[in-house]
Scaffold this active site. Structure first.
Site, PDB file in Angstrom:
ATOM      1  N   LYS A  28       0.833  -1.202   0.000  1.00 40.67           N
ATOM      2  CA  LYS A  28       0.000   0.000   0.000  1.00 40.67           C
ATOM      3  C   LYS A  28       0.866   1.249   0.000  1.00 40.67           C
ATOM      4  O   LYS A  28       1.842   1.345   0.749  1.00 40.67           O
ATOM      5  CB  LYS A  28      -0.905  -0.003   1.240  1.00 40.67           C
ATOM      6  CG  LYS A  28      -2.001   1.068   1.284  1.00 40.67           C
ATOM      7  CD  LYS A  28      -1.537   2.392   1.853  1.00 40.67           C
ATOM      8  CE  LYS A  28      -1.151   2.360   3.312  1.00 40.67           C
ATOM      9  NZ  LYS A  28      -2.313   2.276   4.201  1.00 40.67           N
ATOM     10  N   ARG A  40     -10.111   2.397   7.025  1.00 45.39           N
ATOM     11  CA  ARG A  40      -9.586   1.420   7.987  1.00 45.39           C
ATOM     12  C   ARG A  40      -9.018   2.118   9.216  1.00 45.39           C
ATOM     13  O   ARG A  40      -9.060   1.600  10.324  1.00 45.39           O
ATOM     14  CB  ARG A  40      -8.593   0.469   7.336  1.00 45.39           C
ATOM     15  CG  ARG A  40      -7.310   1.037   6.715  1.00 45.39           C
ATOM     16  CD  ARG A  40      -6.240   1.302   7.745  1.00 45.39           C
ATOM     17  NE  ARG A  40      -4.891   1.228   7.228  1.00 45.39           N
ATOM     18  CZ  ARG A  40      -3.879   1.882   7.747  1.00 45.39           C
ATOM     19  NH1 ARG A  40      -4.060   2.735   8.759  1.00 45.39           N
ATOM     20  NH2 ARG A  40      -2.661   1.722   7.260  1.00 45.39           N
TER      21      ARG A  40
END
Length: 321
Positions: free
Chosen positions: A72, A116
């Site tokens: 990521k 998240r």
């Protein structure tokens, strides 16, 4: 043999399936896996920029025995809103762990990281906040402040909020948005005034100087600190961290290097054995809040296992769509 082509997924597709994902539950499972040693998560890669101010984080890892691994990239450039640009961007690369081939590119523009992160704040509150909270306090006025409040609705029925930020117009905009989420919102003149009114506090700023000190915080308060994700940022004074009855890290390894706990460790005010991980608390391996008057602090620096969990959940929903 034809090499499989990676699926490229845009933000609109991702947002369409996210409501079907229980992100809070996914984060709980991710933190437990991490604290049980079932995740391989190398140190964070990081680029810091001075002019204009910004940062880029590279987080990556996999769960042992899983069929994917994730890389990521997330960026934050803090002057962007003044230029009419979003402050955050990024993407997640999902690879097949059996052959190393790319499975998907999630062009989420940083949205999955924001979601998240907010869900992790809800997890921390769920497991650490005291009974009888009447008001939620929020320091900061950016997107994460809004998302934190949004996700807290999943774990508490409290709908009174007191907010503080440096710019009055930003506080007004935040108050309007939180009102749309069902909150009754008041503005505070200072961070200490927030702490005087709230026993569940979220700090979501890019501050480089402490906003809260021991004398500001009442007994029986829980603080989720999530803004200090790079070296140099700080929202809580080191002596406030040291005075807490329970210190909870999302990752002890990361909190040695960044976040609020790192300052207290470096100053010799806290020993590592005083820190437990959030996954241990969720799993019941370590107690969280042990009494109504305890001050608890959760230091959330953001762990790659969260990115793995949310990307896998999104891909699963996409395959069903």
């Amino acid at each position: 043999m034809t090499t499989p082509t990676a699926r490229i997924v845009g933000r609109s597709e991702i947002e369409a399936v996210l409501p079907a994902v229980d992100v809070v539950e996914a984060m709980e499972e991710a933190f437990v896996a991490y604290s049980q040693g079932r995740a391989v998560v190398p140190p964070v890669g990081e680029l810091l920029f001075d002019s204009p101010p910004g940062d880029a984080h590279i987080k990556y890892g996999y769960l042992k025995g899983d069929d994917i691994f994730v890389i990521k990239v997330a960026t934050g450039f803090y002057d962007n809103p003044r230029k009419g640009l979003p402050p955050n961007a990024g993407l997640m690369l999902v690879f097949d762990a059996t052959n190393g081939l790319a499975k998907a590119v999630l062009m989420d523009e940083g949205h999955l990281t924001n979601v998240r992160t907010a869900a992790a704040g809800a997890v921390a509150a769920k497991h650490l906040m005291p009974d009888g909270v009447e008001t939620i306090g929020i320091l900061g006025s950016g997107l994460q402040a809004r998302l934190q409040a949004d996700f807290l609705r999943q774990v508490t029925s409290v709908r009174d909020a007191v907010v503080w930020a440096r710019r009055g117009e930003a506080v007004e905009a935040l108050a309007r948005d939180l009102s749309d989420l069902g909150f009754r919102v008041s503005a505070a003149a200072s961070p200490s005034a927030v702490a005087a009114s709230a026993r569940l506090i979220v700090t979501a700023t890019a501050s480089h100087a402490p906003l809260l000190r021991p004398e500001d915080v009442r007994p029986g308060t829980h603080i989720t600190a999530m803004g200090s994700d790079t070296e140099g940022k700080q929202e809580l004074s080191a002596d406030l961290v040291a005075s807490a009855d329970r210190l909870v890290a999302d990752s002890l390894a990361q909190c040695r290097e960044r976040g609020e706990i790192s300052r207290a460790l470096q100053d010799g005010l806290v020993k590592e054995d005083a820190v437990v991980e959030l996954g241990q608390v969720i799993a019941g391996a370590c107690p969280g809040r042990r009494g109504p008057d305890e001050i608890t602090i959760a230091d959330l620096t953001g762990v790659a296992v969260q990115d793995i969990a949310i990307s896998k959940a999104v891909l699963s929903r996409l395959s069903e769509a």
